[in-house]
Enzyme design. Structure first.
Site, PDB file in Angstrom:
ATOM      1  N   GLU A 288      -2.175   5.187   2.944  1.00 44.17           N
ATOM      2  CA  GLU A 288      -2.145   3.768   2.539  1.00 44.17           C
ATOM      3  C   GLU A 288      -3.522   3.208   2.194  1.00 44.17           C
ATOM      4  O   GLU A 288      -3.644   2.394   1.265  1.00 44.17           O
ATOM      5  CB  GLU A 288      -1.491   2.925   3.643  1.00 44.17           C
ATOM      6  CG  GLU A 288       0.029   3.123   3.766  1.00 44.17           C
ATOM      7  CD  GLU A 288       0.425   4.334   4.603  1.00 44.17           C
ATOM      8  OE1 GLU A 288      -0.480   5.050   5.091  1.00 44.17           O
ATOM      9  OE2 GLU A 288       1.630   4.579   4.756  1.00 44.17           O
TER      10      GLU A 288
ATOM     11  N   GLU B 245      -0.924  -8.970  -1.174  1.00 42.41           N
ATOM     12  CA  GLU B 245      -1.510  -8.383   0.050  1.00 42.41           C
ATOM     13  C   GLU B 245      -2.705  -7.489  -0.329  1.00 42.41           C
ATOM     14  O   GLU B 245      -2.873  -6.378   0.177  1.00 42.41           O
ATOM     15  CB  GLU B 245      -0.466  -7.588   0.844  1.00 42.41           C
ATOM     16  CG  GLU B 245      -0.812  -7.361   2.290  1.00 42.41           C
ATOM     17  CD  GLU B 245       0.268  -6.554   3.026  1.00 42.41           C
ATOM     18  OE1 GLU B 245       0.293  -5.329   2.886  1.00 42.41           O
ATOM     19  OE2 GLU B 245       1.084  -7.169   3.725  1.00 42.41           O
TER      20      GLU B 245
ATOM     21  N   ASP C 107       0.789  -1.234   0.000  1.00 42.75           N
ATOM     22  CA  ASP C 107       0.000   0.000   0.000  1.00 42.75           C
ATOM     23  C   ASP C 107       0.815   1.276   0.000  1.00 42.75           C
ATOM     24  O   ASP C 107       0.320   2.335   0.384  1.00 42.75           O
ATOM     25  CB  ASP C 107      -0.916  -0.015   1.231  1.00 42.75           C
ATOM     26  CG  ASP C 107      -0.125  -0.220   2.519  1.00 42.75           C
ATOM     27  OD1 ASP C 107       1.102  -0.025   2.500  1.00 42.75           O
ATOM     28  OD2 ASP C 107      -0.729  -0.573   3.546  1.00 42.75           O
TER      29      ASP C 107
ATOM     30  N   ARG D 240       2.850   7.978   9.288  1.00 45.33           N
ATOM     31  CA  ARG D 240       2.702   9.411   8.999  1.00 45.33           C
ATOM     32  C   ARG D 240       1.674  10.076   9.902  1.00 45.33           C
ATOM     33  O   ARG D 240       1.868  11.199  10.355  1.00 45.33           O
ATOM     34  CB  ARG D 240       2.279   9.608   7.534  1.00 45.33           C
ATOM     35  CG  ARG D 240       3.482   9.681   6.597  1.00 45.33           C
ATOM     36  CD  ARG D 240       3.078   9.868   5.155  1.00 45.33           C
ATOM     37  NE  ARG D 240       4.274   9.698   4.328  1.00 45.33           N
ATOM     38  CZ  ARG D 240       4.919  10.694   3.744  1.00 45.33           C
ATOM     39  NH1 ARG D 240       4.483  11.916   3.819  1.00 45.33           N
ATOM     40  NH2 ARG D 240       6.015  10.451   3.033  1.00 45.33           N
TER      41      ARG D 240
ATOM     42  N   HIS E 116      13.062   4.184  13.285  1.00 48.67           N
ATOM     43  CA  HIS E 116      12.932   4.409  11.836  1.00 48.67           C
ATOM     44  C   HIS E 116      13.847   5.556  11.420  1.00 48.67           C
ATOM     45  O   HIS E 116      14.122   6.461  12.209  1.00 48.67           O
ATOM     46  CB  HIS E 116      11.466   4.775  11.553  1.00 48.67           C
ATOM     47  CG  HIS E 116      11.037   4.600  10.131  1.00 48.67           C
ATOM     48  ND1 HIS E 116      11.326   5.520   9.149  1.00 48.67           N
ATOM     49  CD2 HIS E 116      10.320   3.623   9.528  1.00 48.67           C
ATOM     50  CE1 HIS E 116      10.804   5.113   7.997  1.00 48.67           C
ATOM     51  NE2 HIS E 116      10.196   3.952   8.199  1.00 48.67           N
TER      52      HIS E 116
ATOM     53  N   HIS F 226       6.326   4.668  13.361  1.00 44.82           N
ATOM     54  CA  HIS F 226       6.727   5.464  12.195  1.00 44.82           C
ATOM     55  C   HIS F 226       5.567   6.052  11.385  1.00 44.82           C
ATOM     56  O   HIS F 226       5.796   6.824  10.469  1.00 44.82           O
ATOM     57  CB  HIS F 226       7.548   4.601  11.232  1.00 44.82           C
ATOM     58  CG  HIS F 226       6.700   3.644  10.444  1.00 44.82           C
ATOM     59  ND1 HIS F 226       6.262   2.457  10.962  1.00 44.82           N
ATOM     60  CD2 HIS F 226       6.186   3.710   9.209  1.00 44.82           C
ATOM     61  CE1 HIS F 226       5.519   1.835  10.077  1.00 44.82           C
ATOM     62  NE2 HIS F 226       5.446   2.572   9.002  1.00 44.82           N
TER      63      HIS F 226
HETATM   64  C1  UD1 Z   1       6.579   4.607   4.035  1.00 46.12           C
HETATM   65  C2  UD1 Z   1       5.213   4.120   3.548  1.00 46.12           C
HETATM   66  C3  UD1 Z   1       4.487   3.373   4.679  1.00 46.12           C
HETATM   67  C4  UD1 Z   1       5.347   2.267   5.240  1.00 46.12           C
HETATM   68  C5  UD1 Z   1       6.714   2.816   5.645  1.00 46.12           C
HETATM   69  C6  UD1 Z   1       7.573   1.636   6.046  1.00 46.12           C
HETATM   70  C7  UD1 Z   1       4.100   5.547   1.889  1.00 46.12           C
HETATM   71  C8  UD1 Z   1       3.113   6.617   1.669  1.00 46.12           C
HETATM   72  N1  UD1 Z   1       4.383   5.245   3.176  1.00 46.12           N
HETATM   73  O1  UD1 Z   1       6.397   5.509   5.115  1.00 46.12           O
HETATM   74  O2  UD1 Z   1       3.289   2.832   4.192  1.00 46.12           O
HETATM   75  O3  UD1 Z   1       4.704   1.755   6.381  1.00 46.12           O
HETATM   76  O4  UD1 Z   1       7.320   3.482   4.536  1.00 46.12           O
HETATM   77  O5  UD1 Z   1       8.666   2.009   6.787  1.00 46.12           O
HETATM   78  O6  UD1 Z   1       4.609   5.019   0.951  1.00 46.12           O
HETATM   79  N2  UD1 Z   1      14.505   7.389   5.286  1.00 46.12           N
HETATM   80  C9  UD1 Z   1      15.869   7.215   5.161  1.00 46.12           C
HETATM   81  N3  UD1 Z   1      16.331   5.980   4.786  1.00 46.12           N
HETATM   82  C10 UD1 Z   1      15.510   4.921   4.570  1.00 46.12           C
HETATM   83  C11 UD1 Z   1      14.122   5.107   4.722  1.00 46.12           C
HETATM   84  C12 UD1 Z   1      13.634   6.351   5.076  1.00 46.12           C
HETATM   85  O7  UD1 Z   1      16.646   8.143   5.352  1.00 46.12           O
HETATM   86  O8  UD1 Z   1      16.002   3.834   4.263  1.00 46.12           O
HETATM   87  C13 UD1 Z   1      13.989   8.739   5.667  1.00 46.12           C
HETATM   88  C14 UD1 Z   1      14.085   9.741   4.503  1.00 46.12           C
HETATM   89  O9  UD1 Z   1      14.407  11.000   5.027  1.00 46.12           O
HETATM   90  C15 UD1 Z   1      12.628   9.755   3.977  1.00 46.12           C
HETATM   91  C16 UD1 Z   1      11.853   9.573   5.254  1.00 46.12           C
HETATM   92  O10 UD1 Z   1      12.619   8.639   6.028  1.00 46.12           O
HETATM   93  O11 UD1 Z   1      12.324  10.967   3.313  1.00 46.12           O
HETATM   94  C17 UD1 Z   1      10.439   9.063   5.098  1.00 46.12           C
HETATM   95  O12 UD1 Z   1      10.372   7.933   4.221  1.00 46.12           O
HETATM   96  P1  UD1 Z   1       8.981   7.570   3.499  1.00 46.12           P
HETATM   97  O13 UD1 Z   1       9.106   6.356   2.657  1.00 46.12           O
HETATM   98  O14 UD1 Z   1       8.477   8.806   2.825  1.00 46.12           O
HETATM   99  O15 UD1 Z   1       8.151   7.195   4.790  1.00 46.12           O
HETATM  100  P2  UD1 Z   1       6.606   7.086   5.032  1.00 46.12           P
HETATM  101  O16 UD1 Z   1       5.805   7.608   3.891  1.00 46.12           O
HETATM  102  O17 UD1 Z   1       6.339   7.623   6.370  1.00 46.12           O
HETATM  103  N1  UDP Z   2      11.638  -4.466  10.817  1.00 45.46           N
HETATM  104  C1  UDP Z   2      13.006  -4.670  10.650  1.00 45.46           C
HETATM  105  N2  UDP Z   2      13.872  -3.940  11.430  1.00 45.46           N
HETATM  106  C2  UDP Z   2      13.444  -3.040  12.350  1.00 45.46           C
HETATM  107  C3  UDP Z   2      12.053  -2.831  12.500  1.00 45.46           C
HETATM  108  C4  UDP Z   2      11.183  -3.563  11.717  1.00 45.46           C
HETATM  109  O1  UDP Z   2      13.439  -5.481   9.825  1.00 45.46           O
HETATM  110  O2  UDP Z   2      14.278  -2.416  13.030  1.00 45.46           O
HETATM  111  C5  UDP Z   2      10.713  -5.223   9.957  1.00 45.46           C
HETATM  112  C6  UDP Z   2       9.569  -5.931  10.657  1.00 45.46           C
HETATM  113  O3  UDP Z   2       9.956  -7.255  11.015  1.00 45.46           O
HETATM  114  C7  UDP Z   2       8.447  -5.900   9.642  1.00 45.46           C
HETATM  115  C8  UDP Z   2       8.755  -4.671   8.816  1.00 45.46           C
HETATM  116  O4  UDP Z   2      10.081  -4.274   9.123  1.00 45.46           O
HETATM  117  O5  UDP Z   2       8.491  -7.025   8.759  1.00 45.46           O
HETATM  118  C9  UDP Z   2       7.794  -3.568   9.134  1.00 45.46           C
HETATM  119  O6  UDP Z   2       8.199  -2.399   8.526  1.00 45.46           O
HETATM  120  P1  UDP Z   2       7.572  -0.995   8.909  1.00 45.46           P
HETATM  121  O7  UDP Z   2       7.064  -1.045  10.316  1.00 45.46           O
HETATM  122  O8  UDP Z   2       8.606   0.040   8.573  1.00 45.46           O
HETATM  123  O9  UDP Z   2       6.387  -0.826   7.864  1.00 45.46           O
HETATM  124  P2  UDP Z   2       4.850  -1.323   7.845  1.00 45.46           P
HETATM  125  O10 UDP Z   2       4.828  -2.789   8.036  1.00 45.46           O
HETATM  126  O11 UDP Z   2       4.139  -0.571   8.930  1.00 45.46           O
HETATM  127  O12 UDP Z   2       4.382  -0.892   6.495  1.00 45.46           O
END
Ligand code: UD1
Ligand code: UDP
Length: 382
Positions: free
Chosen positions: A128, A114, A92, A213, A244, A211
């Site tokens: 999402e 999913e 999603d 939003r 996160h 984490h």
């Molecule tokens: C996104 C997904 C959410 C999912 C989450 C998993 C959307 C709209 N949201 O969250 O559904 O649950 O990912 O974790 O797609 N960042 C890093 N390195 C990384 C990852 C993130 O630096 O490896 C930082 C960056 O500054 C980035 C910020 O985190 O801009 C947010 O990442 P983003 O993918 O936009 O997060 P969400 O939308 O909150």
């Molecule tokens: N996870 C991980 N390392 C961490 C925290 C979570 O590998 O430090 C894994 C967790 O086992 C799960 C997934 O990340 O499978 C969940 O990711 P997240 O919570 O970022 O996203 P969501 O599932 O809410 O979309």
């Protein structure tokens, strides 16, 4: 062609990519958008997946429209180059919705893993819930994890003939990972693992992740404060909090935790380390979707810091409870599990409503059925 961009997608597509690679009559092309960078690479490295294409789109403070625009234009170029017969997306995220739209506009069939999760509130989780619904509208083959998610799709007039219940591949990944021997890269966790293996070696342990939003800002600060309250209230409690990489999570949740000796704050953990930690702890406090699916399988009570969930199965089974994000409520709910053996026992038993560990094989069979005249697989749970 499998297209994904974030950590949870990577964890859930990994076994599917492996199963496609093994299938005689399928060729696998792996495309990552790089919506996440480090957290995505961590998972690909663990599974030895080397993407054929990487859009590398992540930027600090990325906006939803910025992500979707980059995904659509970037994926479009790759679709033109590779001309895949079908595209697989999982879940999603903005990557999922953008990639599905790009494939649909090129008349390439979309396979959605999913499929059918619904909270029933278009604003939560945001964005999402909308991403899932939009993706369902343009999907040819819906692979629902459970009967409940299939029923949600049927309720939206999607034909049963386009839906297979596969179970969620997160359980395939979980079962694989929890069999691995783990050496923690953080010595505090390695020590915790050793203490846990020694009878009476350590008190209770709480695992926290956050984490979403919709929880950024005041709710995330409440979460940080509640965790700090718990650390002060119970000195026999160890709290493990892998944070996160989103800077907005860190700036709100971390300041209250500074200087607390029984709180272990870490960088995002490699998947095998995280799932090993899940198996070691007593209670899980989270707003994550994936963790809600994994922890019940390991018999861990989960308190979910959200008002609703698109994963009602474990709530119905009694191992997951929705508690919202108010500071006092979080402290009260964790305290109840710590103080009452009865309350704890009522939530701490293993249930597996989300999968049986062979969702990836069912996925490949379903693809062969829909697109190559193979036999329709039996639904998960049948
Ligand atoms: C996104 C997904 C959410 C999912 C989450 C998993 C959307 C709209 N949201 O969250 O559904 O649950 O990912 O974790 O797609 N960042 C890093 N390195 C990384 C990852 C993130 O630096 O490896 C930082 C960056 O500054 C980035 C910020 O985190 O801009 C947010 O990442 P983003 O993918 O936009 O997060 P969400 O939308 O909150
Ligand atoms: N996870 C991980 N390392 C961490 C925290 C979570 O590998 O430090 C894994 C967790 O086992 C799960 C997934 O990340 O499978 C969940 O990711 P997240 O919570 O970022 O996203 P969501 O599932 O809410 O979309």
């Amino acid at each position: 062609m499998t297209i994904y961009g974030t950590r949870p997608e990577a964890i859930k597509v990994a076994p599917v990519i492996k199963a496609i690679e093994k299938a005689d009559d399928l060729e696998s092309i792996v495309v990552v958008t790089g919506q996440h960078r480090e957290m995505l690479d961590q998972v690909n490295t663990m599974f030895g997946i080397i993407p054929d294409h990487d859009l590398n789109i992540m930027s600090a403070g990325q906006s939803l429209n910025g992500i979707v625009a980059k995904v659509i234009s970037g994926v479009d170029r790759i679709l033109e180059l590779e001309q895949p017969d079908a595209v697989i997306v999982q879940g999603d995220t903005s990557t999922v919705m953008g990639a599905a739209v790009a494939a649909f506009n090129r008349q390439i069939p979309v396979i959605h893993l999913e499929a059918g999760l619904r909270s029933g509130n278009i604003d939560s989780p945001f964005p999402e819930e909308a991403n899932r619904k939009l993706t369902s509208q343009i999907t040819k083959l819906h692979l629902a994890p459970t009967e409940t998610s299939k029923a949600n799709l049927v309720h939206e007039s999607i034909s049963e003939n386009d839906i297979v219940v596969t179970g969620n591949s997160v359980i395939d990944t979980l079962l694989y990972a929890t069999k691995l021997e783990v050496e923690f890269s953080d010595e505090r966790l390695q020590k915790l693992q050793e203490q846990r293996n020694t009878e009476g070696g350590v008190g209770r342990v709480l695992l926290v992740t956050a984490h979403r939003r919709e929880n950024l800002g005041a709710a995330m600060a409440d979460i940080g404060n509640a965790v700090a309250d718990l650390a002060r209230k119970y000195d026999d409690l160890t709290i493990v909090f892998p944070v996160h990489l989103n800077p907005k999570v860190r700036e709100a949740a971390l300041p209250p935790l500074e200087g607390l000796p029984n709180v272990i704050v870490t960088e995002p953990m490699a998947y095998a380390e995280f799932t090993k930690t899940l198996s070691l702890v007593d209670i899980v406090l989270t707003d994550s979707g994936g963790v809600q699916e994994e922890a019940p399988s390991l018999g861990k009570p989960v308190l979910v810091m959200r008002e609703n969930t698109e994963r009602p199965e474990a709530v119905l089974a009694g191992t997951v409870k929705l508690i919202g994000t108010r500071r006092e409520r979080i402290v009260d709910e964790v305290s109840l599990l710590l103080d009452s053996e009865q309350a704890y026992a009522a939530m701490a038993y293993a249930v597996n409503p989300y999968g049986d560990g062979v969702a990836a094989n069912r996925t490949v069979e379903a693809i062969n059925w829909k697109f190559a005249g193979g036999l329709r697989p039996l639904d998960f749970g049948v």
